[in-house]
Scaffold this active site. Structure first.
Site, PDB file in Angstrom:
ATOM      1  N   TYR A 176       0.853  -1.188   0.000  1.00 23.23           N
ATOM      2  CA  TYR A 176       0.000   0.000   0.000  1.00 23.23           C
ATOM      3  C   TYR A 176       0.890   1.240   0.000  1.00 23.23           C
ATOM      4  CZ  TYR A 176      -4.594  -2.044   0.315  1.00 23.23           C
ATOM      5  OH  TYR A 176      -5.761  -2.699   0.019  1.00 23.23           O
ATOM      6  N   LYS A 178       3.371 -14.960  -0.746  1.00 25.78           N
ATOM      7  CA  LYS A 178       3.700 -15.250  -2.148  1.00 25.78           C
ATOM      8  C   LYS A 178       5.220 -15.344  -2.276  1.00 25.78           C
ATOM      9  CE  LYS A 178       2.245 -15.951  -6.395  1.00 25.78           C
ATOM     10  NZ  LYS A 178       1.620 -17.247  -6.740  1.00 25.78           N
ATOM     11  N   ASP A 201      -2.633 -17.118  -4.002  1.00 29.60           N
ATOM     12  CA  ASP A 201      -3.532 -17.566  -5.064  1.00 29.60           C
ATOM     13  C   ASP A 201      -4.164 -18.906  -4.715  1.00 29.60           C
ATOM     14  OD1 ASP A 201      -0.897 -18.431  -5.225  1.00 29.60           O
ATOM     15  OD2 ASP A 201      -0.882 -18.578  -7.405  1.00 29.60           O
ATOM     16  N   ASP A 227      -6.517  -7.485   2.308  1.00 31.34           N
ATOM     17  CA  ASP A 227      -7.650  -6.705   1.823  1.00 31.34           C
ATOM     18  C   ASP A 227      -8.477  -7.523   0.832  1.00 31.34           C
ATOM     19  OD1 ASP A 227      -9.326  -4.574   1.413  1.00 31.34           O
ATOM     20  OD2 ASP A 227      -7.862  -3.312   0.400  1.00 31.34           O
ATOM     21  N   ASP A 231     -12.296  -9.509   1.634  1.00 31.27           N
ATOM     22  CA  ASP A 231     -13.486  -9.185   0.853  1.00 31.27           C
ATOM     23  C   ASP A 231     -14.074 -10.446   0.210  1.00 31.27           C
ATOM     24  OD1 ASP A 231     -13.144  -6.554   1.537  1.00 31.27           O
ATOM     25  OD2 ASP A 231     -13.053  -5.797  -0.514  1.00 31.27           O
TER      26      ASP A 231
END
Length: 361
Positions: free
Chosen positions: A138, A191, A224, A248, A252
Site C-alpha cells: 500500500y 507469495k 492464489d 484486503d 473481501d
C-alpha cells in the site's frame, strides 16, 4: 472518566463520515447504547468529531487536527465510511487511512461467519483474516516521506513493497493469540515463491513467532492457492495472517462467501488504540434514503466492545458485544433484512428490530 456504581463510563469517539455514514453511525450509536443498558453496563459518553466532505466545508480539510486531538481523549471510536473520490482534488486523502497511520493501528482484524437467513454461499465459513495494516504494497503506508509509487518517466510506474521483521512479528502475535482462543490453527498467507525476500521474510518471521504458541497448529499457503481454497473449502480455515494487500483482497472474498460486504465487520487496532470501521464504502447513491444496511458497523462496534472488555478487564462490555451479535443473528433468522440482502426493512426499521432483540435472553 466519570465513575458510576456499575463501573467507569466509556468515552467513545463518533465520526459520521460521508454518504450513508450518518445513517449507519447513528444506528450503531443507538444499538451500542441499548446493548450497554441491557448488559447492565454504564452508558457511554459519545464524542462527535468531524471528518469528510462536511469537514472540508467547515475546516478546509477532510481530517481536522481537532478530530485527531479529540480521539486521543477517547477509549476507542466508531468510524463511518468516507467518499474521498468526491472530495475536491486538493483534498483527496483517505481519512480512514490517515487515522490508522496517525495512531499506529497496525492490525486489521476481519472476522467472517455466515449468518442465518441471508443465503451465504459458504454456510460453514467461520474464520478471521488478520491483516498487517501498516506496510506491504500500500503506497500510502510504506514510506517515511511521500508515496511508495513513483514514475521515473510518464510511461513507467513503479511500486515499492515494504515488509519488516518488527511489523511481521507483531501481526503474527495478534494472529496466534486470536487462534489460541478459537480453534487453534493459523495459516500464513504469502507469495514467497515469486517474492522471496519480502514475502519470505514475512512467512519466516511468522513461523518464528509460532514457536511461542505450541498449542496452535501452523501452516502456510500461497495467496492464489488460498483464494481457490477459500472458494472450495472455506470451513478448513480458522485464522489467516497475511500482508496488507493480500489481506484486503482475501477478506473481501471471504465476506462475500459469508453473505455480503454489508455484514462484514472490521476492527483496526494497536496495543492501546482501537477503531471500529465497517469494510464497505459510503454508497453515496443510497445516502438519505433510509435504505442503508447498518449491520457491518453494528458488528464492528461489537468487536470494539470486546477489545475494550479485554483491555480493561470488564466482562460486562463483552456481554454487551454478545447481545449485539445475538440480536443481529436473531433478526436475520426471523427473515428481516434491508434491501441489499433481499429484505424490505428500512435502516430505521431494521435498527428497531435489532434494539428490541438486544433485551432477549
Amino acid at each position: 472518566m466519570e465513575q458510576t456504581a456499575q463501573g467507569e463510563r466509556l468515552r467513545l469517539g463518533l465520526i459520521e463520515g460521508d454518504g450513508i455514514g450518518p445513517e449507519v453511525v447513528g444506528s450503531t450509536r443507538r444499538v451500542v447504547d441499548e446493548a450497554l443498558a441491557a448488559a447492565g453496563a454504564p452508558a457511554a459518553d459519545w464524542v462527535p468529531l468531524p471528518m469528510g466532505l462536511r469537514a472540508i466545508g467547515e475546516f478546509g480539510t477532510a481530517l481536522p487536527e481537532s478530530t485527531l486531538t479529540g480521539l486521543l481523549d477517547t477509549d476507542g471510536w466508531i468510524l463511518g465510511p468516507h467518499d474521498n473520490a468526491s472530495y475536491p482534488p486538493e483534498h483527496r486523502i483517505a481519512p480512514g487511512g490517515a487515522i490508522r497511520r496517525h495512531f499506529g493501528l497496525y492490525a486489521n482484524i476481519r472476522p467472517v461467519k455466515a449468518l442465518p437467513g441471508i443465503g451465504a454461499a459458504a454456510p460453514d465459513i467461520d474464520l478471521v483474516v488478520v491483516r498487517e495494516n501498516s506496510e506491504g504494497f500500500y503506497a500510502d503506508r510504506n514510506m517515511a516521506v511521500g508515496s511508495g509509487e513513483f514514475c521515473p518517466t510518464p510511461d513507467i510506474a513503479l511500486s515499492v513493497g515494504l515488509v519488516t521483521r518488527a511489523a511481521s512479528e507483531r501481526i503474527a502475535h495478534e494472529a496466534f493469540r486470536l487462534a489460541a482462543g478459537r480453534r487453534g490453527r493459523v495459516t500464513i498467507v504469502h507469495k514467497a515463491n515469486v517474492l522471496p525476500l519480502t514475502m519470505g521474510l514475512f512467512r519466516d518471521t511468522c513461523y518464528a513467532v509460532a514457536a511461542a504458541y505450541p498449542g496452535v497448529t501452523v501452516d502456510d499457503e500461497h495467496v492464489d492457492a488460498t483464494a481457490a481454497h477459500l472458494v472450495r473449502s472455506p470451513g478448513d480455515f480458522d485464522v489467516l495472517v497475511t500482508e496488507n494487500l493480500f489481506g484486503d483482497i482475501l477478506s473481501d472474498l471471504a465476506a462475500q462467501l459469508g453473505g455480503s460486504l454489508g455484514t462484514a465487520a472490521s476492527l483496526n487496532c494497536s496495543t492501546d488504540r482501537a477503531m471500529a470501521q465497517a469494510v464497505h464504502g459510503a454508497a453515496p447513491d443510497l445516502a438519505g434514503h433510509n435504505r442503508a444496511n447498518p449491520v457491518a458497523l453494528h458488528l464492528s462496534a461489537a468487536m470494539l466492545l470486546r477489545w475494550l472488555a479485554a483491555r480493561h478487564d470488564r466482562a460486562v462490555l463483552a456481554r454487551a458485544a454478545e447481545r449485539i451479535e445475538r440480536a443481529v443473528a436473531a433478526t436475520f433468522a426471523a427473515g428481516i433484512a434491508t434491501a441489499d440482502l433481499g429484505g424490505l426493512a428500512s435502516t430505521g426499521e431494521f435498527t428497531e428490530q435489532i434494539t428490541a432483540r438486544l433485551h432477549f435472553r
